[in-house]
Design a protein around this motif. Structure first.
Motif, PDB file in Angstrom:
ATOM      1  N   ILE A 176       0.832  -1.043   0.016  1.00  0.00           N
ATOM      2  CA  ILE A 176      -0.066  -0.016  -0.093  1.00  0.00           C
ATOM      3  C   ILE A 176       1.009   1.282   0.029  1.00  0.00           C
ATOM      4  CG2 ILE A 176      -1.936   1.173   1.144  1.00  0.00           C
ATOM      5  CD1 ILE A 176      -2.315  -1.608   2.731  1.00  0.00           C
ATOM      6  N   ALA A 177       0.665   2.112  -0.962  1.00  0.00           N
ATOM      7  CA  ALA A 177       1.491   3.281  -0.906  1.00  0.00           C
ATOM      8  C   ALA A 177       0.578   4.486  -0.596  1.00  0.00           C
ATOM      9  CB  ALA A 177       1.893   3.663  -2.279  1.00  0.00           C
ATOM     10  N   ASP A 178       1.062   5.466   0.049  1.00  0.00           N
ATOM     11  CA  ASP A 178       0.622   6.784   0.415  1.00  0.00           C
ATOM     12  C   ASP A 178       1.635   7.843  -0.017  1.00  0.00           C
ATOM     13  OD1 ASP A 178       2.307   7.322   2.425  1.00  0.00           O
ATOM     14  OD2 ASP A 178       0.842   6.828   3.915  1.00  0.00           O
ATOM     15  N   GLN A 224       3.853   9.314   1.428  1.00  0.00           N
ATOM     16  CA  GLN A 224       5.314   9.470   1.733  1.00  0.00           C
ATOM     17  C   GLN A 224       5.802   8.225   2.006  1.00  0.00           C
ATOM     18  OE1 GLN A 224       4.498  12.043   5.088  1.00  0.00           O
ATOM     19  NE2 GLN A 224       5.467  13.916   4.142  1.00  0.00           N
ATOM     20  N   ARG A 225       4.837   7.200   2.434  1.00  0.00           N
ATOM     21  CA  ARG A 225       5.458   5.700   2.783  1.00  0.00           C
ATOM     22  C   ARG A 225       4.872   4.766   2.152  1.00  0.00           C
ATOM     23  NH1 ARG A 225       9.020   8.669   4.962  1.00  0.00           N
ATOM     24  NH2 ARG A 225       9.843   8.559   6.863  1.00  0.00           N
ATOM     25  N   ALA A 226       5.193   3.549   2.189  1.00  0.00           N
ATOM     26  CA  ALA A 226       4.631   2.164   1.763  1.00  0.00           C
ATOM     27  C   ALA A 226       4.521   1.315   2.835  1.00  0.00           C
ATOM     28  CB  ALA A 226       5.164   1.561   0.600  1.00  0.00           C
ATOM     29  N   TYR A 227       3.386   0.364   2.965  1.00  0.00           N
ATOM     30  CA  TYR A 227       3.168  -0.223   3.961  1.00  0.00           C
ATOM     31  C   TYR A 227       3.026  -1.767   3.387  1.00  0.00           C
ATOM     32  CZ  TYR A 227       2.663   3.828   6.768  1.00  0.00           C
ATOM     33  OH  TYR A 227       2.937   4.978   7.152  1.00  0.00           O
ATOM     34  N   LEU A 228       3.642  -2.746   4.220  1.00  0.00           N
ATOM     35  CA  LEU A 228       3.582  -4.107   3.957  1.00  0.00           C
ATOM     36  C   LEU A 228       3.156  -4.940   4.872  1.00  0.00           C
ATOM     37  CD1 LEU A 228       4.496  -5.606   1.188  1.00  0.00           C
ATOM     38  CD2 LEU A 228       6.610  -5.758   2.036  1.00  0.00           C
ATOM     39  N   ASN A 229       2.464  -5.991   4.821  1.00  0.00           N
ATOM     40  CA  ASN A 229       2.132  -7.050   5.755  1.00  0.00           C
ATOM     41  C   ASN A 229       2.773  -8.301   5.432  1.00  0.00           C
ATOM     42  OD1 ASN A 229       0.265  -7.434   3.757  1.00  0.00           O
ATOM     43  ND2 ASN A 229      -0.959  -9.028   4.979  1.00  0.00           N
ATOM     44  N   GLY A 230       3.378  -9.217   6.438  1.00  0.00           N
ATOM     45  CA  GLY A 230       3.863 -10.376   6.252  1.00  0.00           C
ATOM     46  C   GLY A 230       3.218 -11.407   7.255  1.00  0.00           C
ATOM     47  N   PRO A 231       2.134 -12.108   6.765  1.00  0.00           N
ATOM     48  CA  PRO A 231       1.542 -12.961   7.588  1.00  0.00           C
ATOM     49  C   PRO A 231       2.307 -14.116   8.092  1.00  0.00           C
ATOM     50  CG  PRO A 231       0.106 -12.495   5.430  1.00  0.00           C
ATOM     51  CD  PRO A 231       1.543 -11.892   5.371  1.00  0.00           C
ATOM     52  N   ALA A 232       2.980 -14.695   7.330  1.00  0.00           N
ATOM     53  CA  ALA A 232       3.985 -15.990   7.783  1.00  0.00           C
ATOM     54  C   ALA A 232       5.229 -15.245   8.758  1.00  0.00           C
ATOM     55  CB  ALA A 232       4.635 -16.540   6.769  1.00  0.00           C
ATOM     56  N   GLU A 233       5.487 -13.987   8.208  1.00  0.00           N
ATOM     57  CA  GLU A 233       6.711 -13.536   9.273  1.00  0.00           C
ATOM     58  C   GLU A 233       6.144 -12.580  10.351  1.00  0.00           C
ATOM     59  OE1 GLU A 233       7.832 -13.779   4.951  1.00  0.00           O
ATOM     60  OE2 GLU A 233       6.022 -12.854   6.028  1.00  0.00           O
ATOM     61  N   GLN A 234       4.828 -12.691  10.629  1.00  0.00           N
ATOM     62  CA  GLN A 234       3.956 -11.900  11.834  1.00  0.00           C
ATOM     63  C   GLN A 234       4.660 -10.506  11.915  1.00  0.00           C
ATOM     64  OE1 GLN A 234       2.431 -15.817  14.556  1.00  0.00           O
ATOM     65  NE2 GLN A 234       2.852 -13.523  15.499  1.00  0.00           N
ATOM     66  N   ARG A 235       5.050  -9.657  10.991  1.00  0.00           N
ATOM     67  CA  ARG A 235       5.374  -8.482  10.646  1.00  0.00           C
ATOM     68  C   ARG A 235       4.516  -7.472  10.004  1.00  0.00           C
ATOM     69  NH1 ARG A 235       9.674 -11.429  12.196  1.00  0.00           N
ATOM     70  NH2 ARG A 235      11.062 -10.900  13.761  1.00  0.00           N
ATOM     71  N   LEU A 236       4.797  -6.289  10.218  1.00  0.00           N
ATOM     72  CA  LEU A 236       4.317  -5.238   9.206  1.00  0.00           C
ATOM     73  C   LEU A 236       5.537  -4.048   9.085  1.00  0.00           C
ATOM     74  CD1 LEU A 236       1.058  -4.240  11.214  1.00  0.00           C
ATOM     75  CD2 LEU A 236       1.121  -5.726   8.989  1.00  0.00           C
ATOM     76  N   TRP A 237       5.467  -3.699   8.049  1.00  0.00           N
ATOM     77  CA  TRP A 237       6.716  -2.965   7.519  1.00  0.00           C
ATOM     78  C   TRP A 237       6.378  -1.550   7.028  1.00  0.00           C
ATOM     79  CZ3 TRP A 237       6.563  -7.890   6.613  1.00  0.00           C
ATOM     80  CH2 TRP A 237       7.742  -8.727   6.956  1.00  0.00           C
ATOM     81  N   GLU A 238       6.966  -0.518   7.523  1.00  0.00           N
ATOM     82  CA  GLU A 238       6.666   0.919   6.775  1.00  0.00           C
ATOM     83  C   GLU A 238       8.203   1.415   5.986  1.00  0.00           C
ATOM     84  OE1 GLU A 238       5.109   4.854   8.849  1.00  0.00           O
ATOM     85  OE2 GLU A 238       7.277   4.839   9.210  1.00  0.00           O
ATOM     86  N   ILE A 239       8.020   1.455   4.813  1.00  0.00           N
ATOM     87  CA  ILE A 239       9.103   1.799   3.823  1.00  0.00           C
ATOM     88  C   ILE A 239       9.113   3.215   3.157  1.00  0.00           C
ATOM     89  CG2 ILE A 239      10.167   0.916   1.703  1.00  0.00           C
ATOM     90  CD1 ILE A 239       8.386  -1.803   2.307  1.00  0.00           C
ATOM     91  N   ASP A 240      10.169   3.792   3.534  1.00  0.00           N
ATOM     92  CA  ASP A 240      10.401   5.141   2.831  1.00  0.00           C
ATOM     93  C   ASP A 240      10.856   4.855   1.283  1.00  0.00           C
ATOM     94  OD1 ASP A 240      11.176   7.542   1.824  1.00  0.00           O
ATOM     95  OD2 ASP A 240      12.262   8.189   3.995  1.00  0.00           O
ATOM     96  N   PHE A 241       9.914   4.956   0.332  1.00  0.00           N
ATOM     97  CA  PHE A 241      10.188   4.346  -0.937  1.00  0.00           C
ATOM     98  C   PHE A 241      11.190   5.315  -1.797  1.00  0.00           C
ATOM     99  CE2 PHE A 241       5.895   6.206  -0.794  1.00  0.00           C
ATOM    100  CZ  PHE A 241       6.040   7.076  -1.857  1.00  0.00           C
TER     101      PHE A 241
END
Length: 397
Positions: free
Chosen positions: A352-354, A356-373
């Motif tokens: 998901i992009a907004d 300033q940032r992008a967001y990503l979910n990892g169900p198997a990894e049990q993590r969420l990420w905020e990415i400065d693209f």
């Protein structure tokens, strides 16, 4: 033209310009800029990541203070759609609706930000995992559901959702199979059985039908609502104060696979879609034109940021996020592999992009990420979750 039709056309005109004027019976009026009774207006957007786990438990991560709250529980979802406020969790028996409680009112030249109580709103019954389509407004217009097993086309009252009520404006019977109900201002387009028809909020058809073979994929941009078809896409917008369904065919020499899933930074006119393994389709809804750009390597997902730098984000099969040049397809930056295990397990991953940032979910990894693209696809924040974030939405945008 009747007074009711005239009001509908005014609403659709507002949608085409990037702002949908709400119905006169709503608390969310043009004068109050999307305010809903009981909601608090904020100085900045209350951005958060709302996720649903495999058991249907719904959690909201506040990106400002990084706290996590459980909103409630819905039926175990097989698919999920979000408009930036509501989450529509679909399974074979219907759609469960979650209100994240945070939203942004886009007034074209400025924005208003709100927070209300987050809660589970209720269910809409139907047969088959529904396709869901929404506009860029969470307080006006409608939200469309199409149930493939029964062929039922449903338009929900988004104004009622903003008051906590699940209300159907119409439920039409169509041919079972692939289909879409796409809101466009106070009208809705129903795509099914090879045709697209426009309908008022009470289900009455407006104008003639337009052909659309194998409808799949939809998105709403500043210009209007897009519906993907086998030979291109349809754009629903306003011209001379009348609703128009305009065809946007693929280039005559196109041999790449059609677009079936459109994605962009919410509301922007530029849209990206995978063209199978042949590249990336870029759709400019202002110019009504398609451009095929090469993909530097295989991709499983793309989204257009549609910013001044024409950035496009891509997700690779091994879980890396690529920042691509939207004109040439060249790689500008790449993250480390983040969601490779989730993709290998065929779990749903959302990129998901907004602005300033992008967001990503990892169900198997049990993590969420905020990415400065913009900053070399840098991981700005990483969140470890106590639950499995199977489906993800960025809320408050």
């Amino acid at each position: 033209m009747s007074r009711t039709s005239a009001l509908l056309l005014v609403a659709l005109t507002g949608c085409a310009s990037g702002h949908s004027d709400p119905p006169s019976n709503s608390e969310a009026t043009a004068d109050t800029h999307g305010e809903i009774v009981g909601a608090a207006e904020l100085a900045e957007p209350a951005l958060g990541l709302t996720s649903i786990d495999p058991e249907g438990r719904v959690f909201h991560l506040d990106l400002l203070d990084e706290s996590t709250a459980k909103i409630g529980t819905v039926r175990a979802p097989e698919a999920m759609h979000s408009d930036g406020r509501y989450l529509f969790a679909a399974d074979s028996a219907g759609v469960s609706i979650v209100d994240s409680g945070v939203w942004t009112w886009d007034h074209v030249d400025h924005f208003h930000y709100y927070r209300a109580e987050a809660k589970i709103l209720g269910d809409v019954d139907g047969k088959g995992v529904a396709t869901v389509a929404s506009s860029n407004s969470s307080t006006t217009g409608g939200t469309g559901l199409f149930f493939p097993e029964s062929g039922e086309a449903v338009l929900l009252d988004t104004v009622a959702l903003s008051r906590g009520d699940v209300k159907e404006l119409f439920r039409l019977k169509r041919q079972p199979g692939a289909g879409l109900v796409v809101p466009a201002g106070s009208l809705a387009a129903v795509a099914s059985g090879g045709d697209v028809t426009l309908h008022t909020a009470d289900g009455e058809q407006v104008g003639d039908s337009v052909g659309c073979v194998a409808p799949e994929g939809t998105i709403t941009t500043r210009v209007g609502a897009v519906i993907g078809c086998d030979d291109g896409a349809l754009l629903i917008h306003v011209e001379d104060e009348k609703p128009v369904i305009e065809q946007m065919p693929y280039p005559d020499d196109a041999t790449a696979r059609r677009a079936t899933e459109f994605s962009n930074r919410e509301g922007r006119p530029g849209v990206a879609a995978l063209a199978g393994t042949d590249g990336i389709w870029m759709l400019d809804t202002r110019a009504r034109s398609w451009t095929l750009i090469p993909a530097p390597e295989p991709l499983v997902q793309v989204t257009a940021v549609a910013d001044a730098d024409t950035n496009v984000l891509g997700l690779t099969p091994d879980g890396r996020v690529l920042v691509l040049d939207g004109d040439s397809g060249a790689v500008r930056a790449a993250s480390a592999p983040l969601v490779g295990d989730s993709l290998a397990a065929r779990l749903p991953v959302a990129l998901i992009a907004d602005q300033q940032r992008a967001y990503l979910n990892g169900p198997a990894e049990q993590r969420l990420w905020e990415i400065d693209f913009v900053d070399g696809a840098r991981v700005a924040r990483e969140f470890t979750t106590a639950h499995t974030p199977l489906h993800l939405a960025e809320a408050g945008r």
